[in-house]
Scaffold this motif. Structure first.
Motif, PDB file in Angstrom:
ATOM      1  N   LEU A 287       0.823  -1.215   0.000  1.00  0.00           N
ATOM      2  CA  LEU A 287       0.000   0.000   0.000  1.00  0.00           C
ATOM      3  C   LEU A 287       0.854   1.260   0.000  1.00  0.00           C
ATOM      4  O   LEU A 287       0.581   2.209  -0.755  1.00  0.00           O
ATOM      5  CB  LEU A 287      -0.941  -0.003   1.207  1.00  0.00           C
ATOM      6  N   GLU A 288       1.895   1.278   0.803  1.00  0.00           N
ATOM      7  CA  GLU A 288       2.766   2.455   0.872  1.00  0.00           C
ATOM      8  C   GLU A 288       3.459   2.715  -0.463  1.00  0.00           C
ATOM      9  O   GLU A 288       3.581   3.865  -0.915  1.00  0.00           O
ATOM     10  CB  GLU A 288       3.827   2.279   1.968  1.00  0.00           C
ATOM     11  N   THR A 289       3.906   1.653  -1.104  1.00  0.00           N
ATOM     12  CA  THR A 289       4.611   1.797  -2.371  1.00  0.00           C
ATOM     13  C   THR A 289       3.674   2.255  -3.481  1.00  0.00           C
ATOM     14  O   THR A 289       4.029   3.114  -4.298  1.00  0.00           O
ATOM     15  CB  THR A 289       5.292   0.473  -2.766  1.00  0.00           C
ATOM     16  N   LEU A 290       2.456   1.710  -3.525  1.00  0.00           N
ATOM     17  CA  LEU A 290       1.491   2.136  -4.533  1.00  0.00           C
ATOM     18  C   LEU A 290       1.161   3.622  -4.374  1.00  0.00           C
ATOM     19  O   LEU A 290       1.032   4.349  -5.372  1.00  0.00           O
ATOM     20  CB  LEU A 290       0.212   1.307  -4.440  1.00  0.00           C
ATOM     21  N   GLU A 291       1.041   4.068  -3.137  1.00  0.00           N
ATOM     22  CA  GLU A 291       0.757   5.491  -2.891  1.00  0.00           C
ATOM     23  C   GLU A 291       1.869   6.375  -3.445  1.00  0.00           C
ATOM     24  O   GLU A 291       1.613   7.450  -3.997  1.00  0.00           O
ATOM     25  CB  GLU A 291       0.586   5.737  -1.392  1.00  0.00           C
TER      26      GLU A 291
ATOM     27  N   SER B 177     -13.186  -8.125  -4.732  1.00  0.00           N
ATOM     28  CA  SER B 177     -13.034  -8.310  -3.292  1.00  0.00           C
ATOM     29  C   SER B 177     -11.738  -7.678  -2.804  1.00  0.00           C
ATOM     30  O   SER B 177     -11.694  -7.029  -1.756  1.00  0.00           O
ATOM     31  CB  SER B 177     -13.040  -9.809  -2.938  1.00  0.00           C
ATOM     32  N   PHE B 178     -10.666  -7.872  -3.575  1.00  0.00           N
ATOM     33  CA  PHE B 178      -9.374  -7.258  -3.246  1.00  0.00           C
ATOM     34  C   PHE B 178      -9.478  -5.733  -3.258  1.00  0.00           C
ATOM     35  O   PHE B 178      -9.056  -5.057  -2.323  1.00  0.00           O
ATOM     36  CB  PHE B 178      -8.317  -7.727  -4.250  1.00  0.00           C
ATOM     37  N   LEU B 179     -10.050  -5.196  -4.321  1.00  0.00           N
ATOM     38  CA  LEU B 179     -10.141  -3.745  -4.468  1.00  0.00           C
ATOM     39  C   LEU B 179     -11.023  -3.114  -3.394  1.00  0.00           C
ATOM     40  O   LEU B 179     -10.700  -2.051  -2.853  1.00  0.00           O
ATOM     41  CB  LEU B 179     -10.691  -3.404  -5.848  1.00  0.00           C
ATOM     42  N   GLU B 180     -12.120  -3.767  -3.069  1.00  0.00           N
ATOM     43  CA  GLU B 180     -13.051  -3.213  -2.087  1.00  0.00           C
ATOM     44  C   GLU B 180     -12.481  -3.270  -0.667  1.00  0.00           C
ATOM     45  O   GLU B 180     -12.597  -2.300   0.093  1.00  0.00           O
ATOM     46  CB  GLU B 180     -14.381  -3.957  -2.157  1.00  0.00           C
ATOM     47  N   TYR B 181     -11.860  -4.384  -0.313  1.00  0.00           N
ATOM     48  CA  TYR B 181     -11.351  -4.500   1.059  1.00  0.00           C
ATOM     49  C   TYR B 181     -10.248  -3.482   1.327  1.00  0.00           C
ATOM     50  O   TYR B 181     -10.216  -2.855   2.394  1.00  0.00           O
ATOM     51  CB  TYR B 181     -10.827  -5.911   1.323  1.00  0.00           C
ATOM     52  N   TYR B 182      -9.366  -3.294   0.364  1.00  0.00           N
ATOM     53  CA  TYR B 182      -8.242  -2.374   0.567  1.00  0.00           C
ATOM     54  C   TYR B 182      -8.505  -0.967   0.016  1.00  0.00           C
ATOM     55  O   TYR B 182      -7.613  -0.123   0.045  1.00  0.00           O
ATOM     56  CB  TYR B 182      -6.965  -2.965  -0.043  1.00  0.00           C
ATOM     57  N   LYS B 183      -9.736  -0.758  -0.484  1.00  0.00           N
ATOM     58  CA  LYS B 183     -10.144   0.577  -0.958  1.00  0.00           C
ATOM     59  C   LYS B 183      -9.149   1.131  -1.996  1.00  0.00           C
ATOM     60  O   LYS B 183      -8.651   2.249  -1.867  1.00  0.00           O
ATOM     61  CB  LYS B 183     -10.310   1.536   0.216  1.00  0.00           C
ATOM     62  N   LEU B 184      -8.900   0.338  -3.024  1.00  0.00           N
ATOM     63  CA  LEU B 184      -7.876   0.691  -4.006  1.00  0.00           C
ATOM     64  C   LEU B 184      -8.424   1.202  -5.338  1.00  0.00           C
ATOM     65  O   LEU B 184      -7.649   1.593  -6.204  1.00  0.00           O
ATOM     66  CB  LEU B 184      -6.982  -0.521  -4.280  1.00  0.00           C
ATOM     67  N   LYS B 185      -9.724   1.216  -5.506  1.00  0.00           N
ATOM     68  CA  LYS B 185     -10.262   1.590  -6.817  1.00  0.00           C
ATOM     69  C   LYS B 185      -9.844   2.996  -7.236  1.00  0.00           C
ATOM     70  O   LYS B 185      -9.580   3.253  -8.409  1.00  0.00           O
ATOM     71  CB  LYS B 185     -11.785   1.462  -6.813  1.00  0.00           C
TER      72      LYS B 185
ATOM     73  N   ASP C 234      -6.916   1.587 -13.875  1.00  0.00           N
ATOM     74  CA  ASP C 234      -7.751   0.588 -14.542  1.00  0.00           C
ATOM     75  C   ASP C 234      -7.410  -0.782 -13.978  1.00  0.00           C
ATOM     76  O   ASP C 234      -6.370  -0.977 -13.319  1.00  0.00           O
ATOM     77  CB  ASP C 234      -7.509   0.612 -16.049  1.00  0.00           C
ATOM     78  N   TYR C 235      -8.278  -1.741 -14.249  1.00  0.00           N
ATOM     79  CA  TYR C 235      -8.033  -3.133 -13.856  1.00  0.00           C
ATOM     80  C   TYR C 235      -8.890  -4.021 -14.744  1.00  0.00           C
ATOM     81  O   TYR C 235      -9.940  -3.611 -15.243  1.00  0.00           O
ATOM     82  CB  TYR C 235      -8.356  -3.361 -12.380  1.00  0.00           C
ATOM     83  N   GLU C 236      -8.419  -5.250 -14.952  1.00  0.00           N
ATOM     84  CA  GLU C 236      -9.159  -6.178 -15.796  1.00  0.00           C
ATOM     85  C   GLU C 236      -8.809  -7.604 -15.414  1.00  0.00           C
ATOM     86  O   GLU C 236      -7.739  -7.875 -14.842  1.00  0.00           O
ATOM     87  CB  GLU C 236      -8.818  -5.927 -17.268  1.00  0.00           C
ATOM     88  N   CYS C 237      -9.728  -8.527 -15.713  1.00  0.00           N
ATOM     89  CA  CYS C 237      -9.483  -9.935 -15.380  1.00  0.00           C
ATOM     90  C   CYS C 237     -10.125 -10.847 -16.414  1.00  0.00           C
ATOM     91  O   CYS C 237     -11.064 -10.451 -17.130  1.00  0.00           O
ATOM     92  CB  CYS C 237      -9.997 -10.263 -13.984  1.00  0.00           C
ATOM     93  N   ALA C 238      -9.637 -12.062 -16.467  1.00  0.00           N
ATOM     94  CA  ALA C 238     -10.142 -13.042 -17.431  1.00  0.00           C
ATOM     95  C   ALA C 238     -11.608 -13.344 -17.189  1.00  0.00           C
ATOM     96  O   ALA C 238     -12.365 -13.592 -18.127  1.00  0.00           O
ATOM     97  CB  ALA C 238      -9.313 -14.317 -17.346  1.00  0.00           C
ATOM     98  N   GLY C 239     -12.027 -13.322 -15.911  1.00  0.00           N
ATOM     99  CA  GLY C 239     -13.419 -13.612 -15.594  1.00  0.00           C
ATOM    100  C   GLY C 239     -14.389 -12.588 -16.135  1.00  0.00           C
ATOM    101  O   GLY C 239     -15.578 -12.861 -16.292  1.00  0.00           O
ATOM    102  N   SER C 240     -13.895 -11.408 -16.436  1.00  0.00           N
ATOM    103  CA  SER C 240     -14.734 -10.342 -16.985  1.00  0.00           C
ATOM    104  C   SER C 240     -14.747 -10.351 -18.509  1.00  0.00           C
ATOM    105  O   SER C 240     -15.798 -10.219 -19.139  1.00  0.00           O
ATOM    106  CB  SER C 240     -14.251  -8.980 -16.482  1.00  0.00           C
ATOM    107  N   THR C 241     -13.566 -10.501 -19.124  1.00  0.00           N
ATOM    108  CA  THR C 241     -13.473 -10.385 -20.584  1.00  0.00           C
ATOM    109  C   THR C 241     -13.441 -11.716 -21.317  1.00  0.00           C
ATOM    110  O   THR C 241     -13.798 -11.792 -22.491  1.00  0.00           O
ATOM    111  CB  THR C 241     -12.200  -9.616 -20.974  1.00  0.00           C
ATOM    112  N   GLY C 242     -12.949 -12.766 -20.634  1.00  0.00           N
ATOM    113  CA  GLY C 242     -12.734 -14.032 -21.315  1.00  0.00           C
ATOM    114  C   GLY C 242     -11.462 -14.061 -22.138  1.00  0.00           C
ATOM    115  O   GLY C 242     -11.171 -15.049 -22.812  1.00  0.00           O
ATOM    116  N   PHE C 243     -10.680 -12.985 -22.059  1.00  0.00           N
ATOM    117  CA  PHE C 243      -9.434 -12.885 -22.827  1.00  0.00           C
ATOM    118  C   PHE C 243      -8.272 -13.481 -22.047  1.00  0.00           C
ATOM    119  O   PHE C 243      -8.327 -13.649 -20.829  1.00  0.00           O
ATOM    120  CB  PHE C 243      -9.106 -11.429 -23.146  1.00  0.00           C
ATOM    121  N   SER C 244      -7.186 -13.746 -22.759  1.00  0.00           N
ATOM    122  CA  SER C 244      -5.954 -14.158 -22.106  1.00  0.00           C
ATOM    123  C   SER C 244      -5.358 -12.977 -21.359  1.00  0.00           C
ATOM    124  O   SER C 244      -5.733 -11.813 -21.584  1.00  0.00           O
ATOM    125  CB  SER C 244      -4.939 -14.655 -23.148  1.00  0.00           C
TER     126      SER C 244
END
Length: 209
Positions: free
Chosen positions: A92-96, A117-125, A130-140
């Motif tokens: 968290l400190e490094t991302l800031e 779940s990761f983004l919400e718990y650590y309030k990182l949005k 941006d962020y993306e995942c295979a479960g959303s797009t179906g892409f590699s």
């Protein structure tokens, strides 16, 4: 703007102990012949849902395996959204510190609810561009790296991950690969390596000139 794009599991956090417990609670009731271990989970981290099914539920009918993994993923997401997991040191400190100089993004092979779940718990949005995942797009993963770069008009980027598949994704996307050696997997072809997360600020300066 230049970007640092991160993998999730084995790069930003370690959910393996928590996830193994959740898997075994569900399996003990629904499929007692199977048992998850931390070693098996480490070998599966970074893979998409279809690969999880093929590699773990080898002797289970596809329909049953699909039902089981959906139930397990739902339990994972609910737990992680309310309890979080083990962040690697100084994340968290490094991302800031990085957010003022780079667009920060996450690209993972996980399911959409797991990433949220990761983004919400650590309030990182608000910290991420941006962020993306295979479960959303179906892409590699490589395709998703290219996707977030294109829609954010990114000039240069690096991809930070901990596995051979992360290395391959970076190559597919045409960006340098930074190997997080503290994570789950192995890679022997990388443009830079991290022994701890906070080293990314020095690596980024060298690669994103």
């Amino acid at each position: 703007m230049n970007a640092i794009i991160f993998d999730l599991d084995g790069t930003l956090w370690d959910t393996s102990d928590t996830v193994v417990d959740i898997w075994n609670k569900v399996l003990s009731v629904r499929c007692p012949k199977l048992k998850m271990t931390k070693e098996i989970m480490s070998s599966l981290m970074g893979k998409n849902k279809a690969q999880f099914v093929d590699d773990f539920f080898v002797d289970v009918e596809k329909d049953e395996a699909e039902m089981l993994i959906n139930e397990i993923f739902k339990c994972e997401q609910e737990h992680l959204r309310s309890h979080g997991a083990e962040l690697y040191d100084n994340v968290l400190e490094t991302l800031e510190k990085l957010k003022n100089d780079y667009a920060l993004m996450i690209v993972s092979n996980c399911q959409q609810g797991y990433l949220n779940s990761f983004l919400e718990y650590y309030k990182l949005k608000d910290l991420l561009s941006d962020y993306e995942c295979a479960g959303s797009t179906g892409f590699s993963k490589g395709e998703n790296i290219k996707l977030v770069m294109k829609r954010n008009d990114i000039g240069k980027a690096i991809y930070v991950g901990d596995t051979k598949s992360d290395e391959c994704a970076a190559r597919e996307a045409g960006v340098p690969f930074v190997y997080a050696s503290y994570g789950f997997g192995k890679s022997d072809k990388y443009d830079a390596t991290l022994n701890s997360f906070k080293e990314i600020k020095y690596v980024a300066k060298e690669l994103l000139i």
